[in-house]
Design an enzyme around this catalytic site. Structure first.
Site, mmCIF file in Angstrom:
data_model
loop_
_atom_site.group_PDB
_atom_site.id
_atom_site.type_symbol
_atom_site.label_atom_id
_atom_site.label_comp_id
_atom_site.label_asym_id
_atom_site.label_seq_id
_atom_site.Cartn_x
_atom_site.Cartn_y
_atom_site.Cartn_z
ATOM 1 N N HIS A 88 6.484 16.819 44.432
ATOM 2 C CA HIS A 88 5.413 16.648 43.456
ATOM 3 C C HIS A 88 4.156 17.307 43.982
ATOM 4 C CE1 HIS A 88 2.945 14.784 40.368
ATOM 5 N NE2 HIS A 88 2.069 14.544 41.316
ATOM 6 N N ASP A 167 1.689 3.383 33.252
ATOM 7 C CA ASP A 167 0.888 4.522 33.716
ATOM 8 C C ASP A 167 0.392 5.350 32.541
ATOM 9 O OD1 ASP A 167 -0.177 6.384 35.765
ATOM 10 O OD2 ASP A 167 1.200 7.747 34.756
ATOM 11 N N ARG A 174 -8.060 5.604 31.853
ATOM 12 C CA ARG A 174 -8.901 6.026 32.992
ATOM 13 C C ARG A 174 -9.607 7.348 32.685
ATOM 14 N NH1 ARG A 174 -4.776 6.727 37.195
ATOM 15 N NH2 ARG A 174 -6.485 7.505 38.449
ATOM 16 N N SER A 189 -0.465 5.720 40.430
ATOM 17 C CA SER A 189 -0.084 6.439 39.221
ATOM 18 C C SER A 189 0.985 7.496 39.542
ATOM 19 C CB SER A 189 -1.336 7.089 38.624
ATOM 20 O OG SER A 189 -1.016 8.079 37.689
ATOM 21 N N LYS A 193 5.541 6.927 39.005
ATOM 22 C CA LYS A 193 6.371 7.850 38.204
ATOM 23 C C LYS A 193 7.471 8.463 39.068
ATOM 24 C CE LYS A 193 2.651 10.008 36.870
ATOM 25 N NZ LYS A 193 1.336 10.181 36.293
HETATM 26 N N1 URA Z 1 -2.100 12.588 38.472
HETATM 27 C C1 URA Z 1 -1.541 11.449 38.033
HETATM 28 O O1 URA Z 1 -0.375 11.436 37.633
HETATM 29 N N2 URA Z 1 -2.277 10.331 38.053
HETATM 30 C C2 URA Z 1 -3.550 10.289 38.490
HETATM 31 O O2 URA Z 1 -4.156 9.241 38.496
HETATM 32 C C3 URA Z 1 -4.127 11.483 38.934
HETATM 33 C C4 URA Z 1 -3.365 12.614 38.917
#
Ligand code: URA
Length: 439
Positions: A88, A167, A174, A189, A193
């Site tokens: 990621h 999320d 957010r 977050s 995932k």
């Molecule tokens: N990428 C994400 O998936 N979440 C965040 O909070 C910031 C960047």
């Protein structure tokens, strides 16, 4: 232990506002309640703001991640043989790494079952880049996904709706309440995932610099360390590299332009920084997949699969399996060209010290390569090809970059692209792309 029936969101908000430590029950109550719609946006945004100011310790952050991950479906990859690795990136400009790294590690026997995202704002998304090849499908059923990884070792698809609904709601909230910039919120977050997506091992590429979420190396290191700790505490081999975004990655920014660069890289003709990144990251992923024992052995294997053509063959197999027209991979000249091509010329002499990634990313978006809002349609042929990189010497009149677009009336973009190049009189020392490795 408090019972849910007597728990009140307002007490949880006040406790965090006053610097208290939330219990696992309180965190689960807030996350589950919000995901189900029992807790309103205004209360969750107040809690997020309290977390921005007061932070969370390791235990709270791990519990938050676990609660978010279990707010929806988790993917079961156990029927895929071997160690499943995932990677990621925290979001970059010109970041086509997955399209190069995926084929490279799977050509070496690792299994990559990856869920990816779309681009928004100045950053591009792997799914959009994949879709620049006609026919490419990014929605596979779980059965198709698992079968493809078992058959050819790689699949990259879009995240399904049912993964991590907490999320989805929290990130959208957010975004509009000034609560994105918080290490525990960003770490939970991203990791919720990744953990829901089911791989055994995760490599995180945490970027810092202009155009990255984390502006400094120290902030990136704190985020990376937090995410590695969360992953390990939840039983996954999690590692991170910290890389700089003081310039876009490689030379190409824009969807089909980046796919072409990924193809060239798999043919051994990639730009230096991208090649360095995929060798470093690929080697770590092969260690995580227990395919190599040392970093040097990993790098040698990555180079070998570029040289012998196996990695390119894997890219072709992967696109073919997902319906892509592979004649575009075999003959990249087939990708449609944008109508207008504009050369950006240097007005001064010097050495390139920075190429502002945010400015290049936003400029590429304005040329048509990205979305300002999620409903915008992307022009696959639009974008920017850099002609100079950090460290290069520039003479007045030299080509800095070429812009591609089908739009007119975008002259101000050309000025922005020019101004994104920062020149200095003295020679510039170029540092290695990977600044730190955390495991
Ligand atoms: N990428 C994400 O998936 N979440 C965040 O909070 C910031 C960047």
């Amino acid at each position: 232990m408090l019972k849910y029936s007597v728990m009140r969101m307002v007490d949880i908000i006040e406790k965090k506002r006053d610097g208290g430590k939330l219990s696992p029950e309180e965190i689960r109550f807030a996350v589950m309640g919000y995901a189900k719609g029992d807790i309103p946006d205004y209360q969750m945004s107040a809690l997020c703001m309290a977390i921005v100011f007061r932070g969370m310790d390791k235990e709270e952050t791990a519990t938050l991640t676990d609660a978010m991950m279990h707010s929806g479906e988790t993917i079961d990859l156990s029927s895929i043989h071997g160690i499943k690795v995932d990677k990621h990136s925290t979001g970059g400009v010109g970041d086509k790494t997955s399209l190069v790294l995926g084929p490279l590690v799977s050509a070496n026997g690792a299994k990559l079952a990856k869920m990816s995202g779309r681009g928004l704002g100045h950053t591009g998304g792997t799914l959009d880049k994949m879709e620049s090849v006609p026919g490419m499908r990014i929605a596979l059923s779980e059965e198709e996904f698992v079968k493809q990884v078992n058959d050819i070792g790689i699949a990259i698809i879009g995240q399904t709706q049912d993964i991590d609904p907490a999320d989805k709601k929290m990130y959208a909230l957010r975004d509009v309440t000034g609560t994105v910039e918080s290490i525990p919120l960003i770490a939970s977050s991203i990791m919720s995932k990744k953990l829901a997506a089911g791989s055994d091992a995760i490599l995180l590429d945490v970027k810092f610099g202009s155009g990255a979420f984390m502006k400094t190396f120290e902030m990136a290191k704190t985020l990376a360390t937090t995410m590695v700790e969360i992953g390990k505490s939840l039983g996954r081999d999690t590692r991170a590299i910290i890389t700089d975004m003081d310039q876009p990655l490689g030379l190409a920014v824009g969807n089909s332009l980046e796919v072409k660069e990924a193809i060239a890289t798999l043919h051994g003709q990639g730009p230096k920084d991208l090649v360095e990144l995929v060798e470093e990251a690929g080697s770590i992923m092969l260690e995580q997949a227990h395919i190599v024992k040392t970093h040097e052995e990993g790098i040698a294997k990555i180079k070998e699969t570029i040289d012998n053509g196996e990695a390119f063959k894997k890219l072709v197999a992967f696109f073919k399996a997902q319906g892509g027209d592979i004649s575009y991979l075999e003959n990249p000249e087939k990708f449609e060209k944008a109508k207008y091509e504009t050369k950006i010329i240097a007005e001064n002499d010097g050495y390139v010290s920075q190429i502002n990634s945010m400015e290049i990313g936003v400029s590429a978006m304005r040329l048509g390569a990205g979305r300002a809002t999620m409903s915008d349609v992307i022009d696959m042929s639009a974008g920017i090809i850099l002609a100079k990189k950090v460290g290069d010497e520039v003479k007045k009149g030299d080509l800095l970059a070429t812009c591609y677009t089908n739009k007119t009336g975008v002259d101000s973009v050309y000025k922005d692209v020019h101004d994104a190049f920062k020149l200095q009189k003295e020679k510039v020392k170029v540092s290695p792309i990977v600044h730190a490795y955390i495991k």
